[in-house]
Design an enzyme around this catalytic site. Structure first.
Site, PDB file in Angstrom:
ATOM      1  N   ASP A   7     -63.388  26.345  24.167  1.00 11.59           N
ATOM      2  CA  ASP A   7     -62.608  26.409  25.403  1.00 11.59           C
ATOM      3  C   ASP A   7     -63.556  26.257  26.582  1.00 11.59           C
ATOM      4  O   ASP A   7     -64.374  27.143  26.858  1.00 11.59           O
ATOM      5  CB  ASP A   7     -61.886  27.762  25.456  1.00 11.59           C
ATOM      6  N   ILE A   8     -63.456  25.149  27.280  1.00 16.68           N
ATOM      7  CA  ILE A   8     -64.364  24.843  28.386  1.00 16.68           C
ATOM      8  C   ILE A   8     -64.276  25.888  29.501  1.00 16.68           C
ATOM      9  O   ILE A   8     -65.245  26.108  30.226  1.00 16.68           O
ATOM     10  CB  ILE A   8     -64.113  23.413  28.915  1.00 16.68           C
ATOM     11  N   ASN A  21     -56.063  14.878  37.279  1.00 13.59           N
ATOM     12  CA  ASN A  21     -55.241  13.754  37.705  1.00 13.59           C
ATOM     13  C   ASN A  21     -55.648  13.425  39.144  1.00 13.59           C
ATOM     14  O   ASN A  21     -56.420  14.150  39.757  1.00 13.59           O
ATOM     15  CB  ASN A  21     -53.737  14.065  37.561  1.00 13.59           C
ATOM     16  N   GLY A  29     -52.900  19.977  29.842  1.00 12.85           N
ATOM     17  CA  GLY A  29     -54.155  19.915  29.104  1.00 12.85           C
ATOM     18  C   GLY A  29     -55.269  20.721  29.735  1.00 12.85           C
ATOM     19  O   GLY A  29     -55.061  21.807  30.269  1.00 12.85           O
ATOM     20  N   VAL A  30     -56.473  20.153  29.708  1.00 16.82           N
ATOM     21  CA  VAL A  30     -57.647  20.845  30.232  1.00 16.82           C
ATOM     22  C   VAL A  30     -57.514  21.089  31.738  1.00 16.82           C
ATOM     23  O   VAL A  30     -57.964  22.115  32.252  1.00 16.82           O
ATOM     24  CB  VAL A  30     -58.948  20.088  29.874  1.00 16.82           C
ATOM     25  N   ASP A  31     -56.875  20.183  32.440  1.00 16.33           N
ATOM     26  CA  ASP A  31     -56.680  20.325  33.882  1.00 16.33           C
ATOM     27  C   ASP A  31     -55.892  21.597  34.186  1.00 16.33           C
ATOM     28  O   ASP A  31     -56.301  22.421  35.020  1.00 16.33           O
ATOM     29  CB  ASP A  31     -55.959  19.086  34.418  1.00 16.33           C
ATOM     30  N   GLY A 116     -56.740  13.061  25.854  1.00 19.85           N
ATOM     31  CA  GLY A 116     -55.518  13.809  25.580  1.00 19.85           C
ATOM     32  C   GLY A 116     -54.309  12.935  25.861  1.00 19.85           C
ATOM     33  O   GLY A 116     -54.153  11.851  25.295  1.00 19.85           O
ATOM     34  N   TYR A 118     -53.697  10.989  28.161  1.00 20.43           N
ATOM     35  CA  TYR A 118     -53.989   9.657  28.688  1.00 20.43           C
ATOM     36  C   TYR A 118     -54.255   8.632  27.581  1.00 20.43           C
ATOM     37  O   TYR A 118     -54.339   7.440  27.851  1.00 20.43           O
ATOM     38  CB  TYR A 118     -55.151   9.697  29.670  1.00 20.43           C
TER      39      TYR A 118
END
Length: 167
Positions: A7-8, A21, A29-31, A116, A118
């Site tokens: 997990d970043i 985005n 997602g990660v964002d 992901g 994208y």
């Protein structure tokens, strides 16, 4: 350079990279995970940045994250590879590395940008990421360590193969 599965948002590094985005106002997602973990202050700062073009990058504070900075870079949406997606993805890494160096970042963690929702093919994206990292590190003193953070086994395996000592 190294790769981990994890997990970043939990990493104690100088900077994490957000696969953002173009609005920089959060998403999935990660964002979304980064925005949730950092808290409302991150969104407030991002609102002042007036978005970010695909392939470019902008930097903010990390707020409630263990990381001091978040480097936001919107990756390309995969459209079959005929619309400059590879160059745009490479530009994401170059832009993020440049901001990292300018802000004296020693350690930086990257997600698999555009892999992901994208839809960028994982192997091709990993090859671009590792090539850009190797090139930047060969010509700059900072960052000193690059960590690729995989959210799935296939991403972890792609990066692990590319980072093996015989590559």
């Amino acid at each position: 350079m190294s790769v981990i599965r994890g997990d970043i948002t939990k990493l104690e590094v100088d900077a994490i990279v957000n696969a953002a985005n173009t609005s920089l106002l959060g998403g999935g997602g990660v964002d979304g995970a980064i925005h949730r973990a950092a808290g409302r202050e991150l969104l407030d700062e991002c609102r002042q940045l007036d978005g970010c073009a695909t392939g470019s990058a902008k930097i903010t504070r990390g707020y409630k994250l263990p990381a001091k900075f978040v480097i936001h870079t919107p990756g390309p949406v995969w459209s079959g590879g005929q619309r400059g997606e590879a160059e745009k993805l490479a530009s994401c890494y170059r832009s993020a590395f440049q901001l990292a160096a300018e802000n004296k970042v020693q350690t930086i963690a990257f997600p698999a940008i555009s892999c992901g929702i994208y839809g960028f093919p994982i192997q091709a994206a990993a090859e671009i990421a590792v090539a850009e990292a190797r090139h930047f590190l060969s010509t700059h003193d900072l960052p000193q360590h690059v960590l690729f953070v995989a959210f799935s086994d296939d991403i972890f395996e792609s990066y692990s193969h590319l980072l093996s000592p015989d590559k």
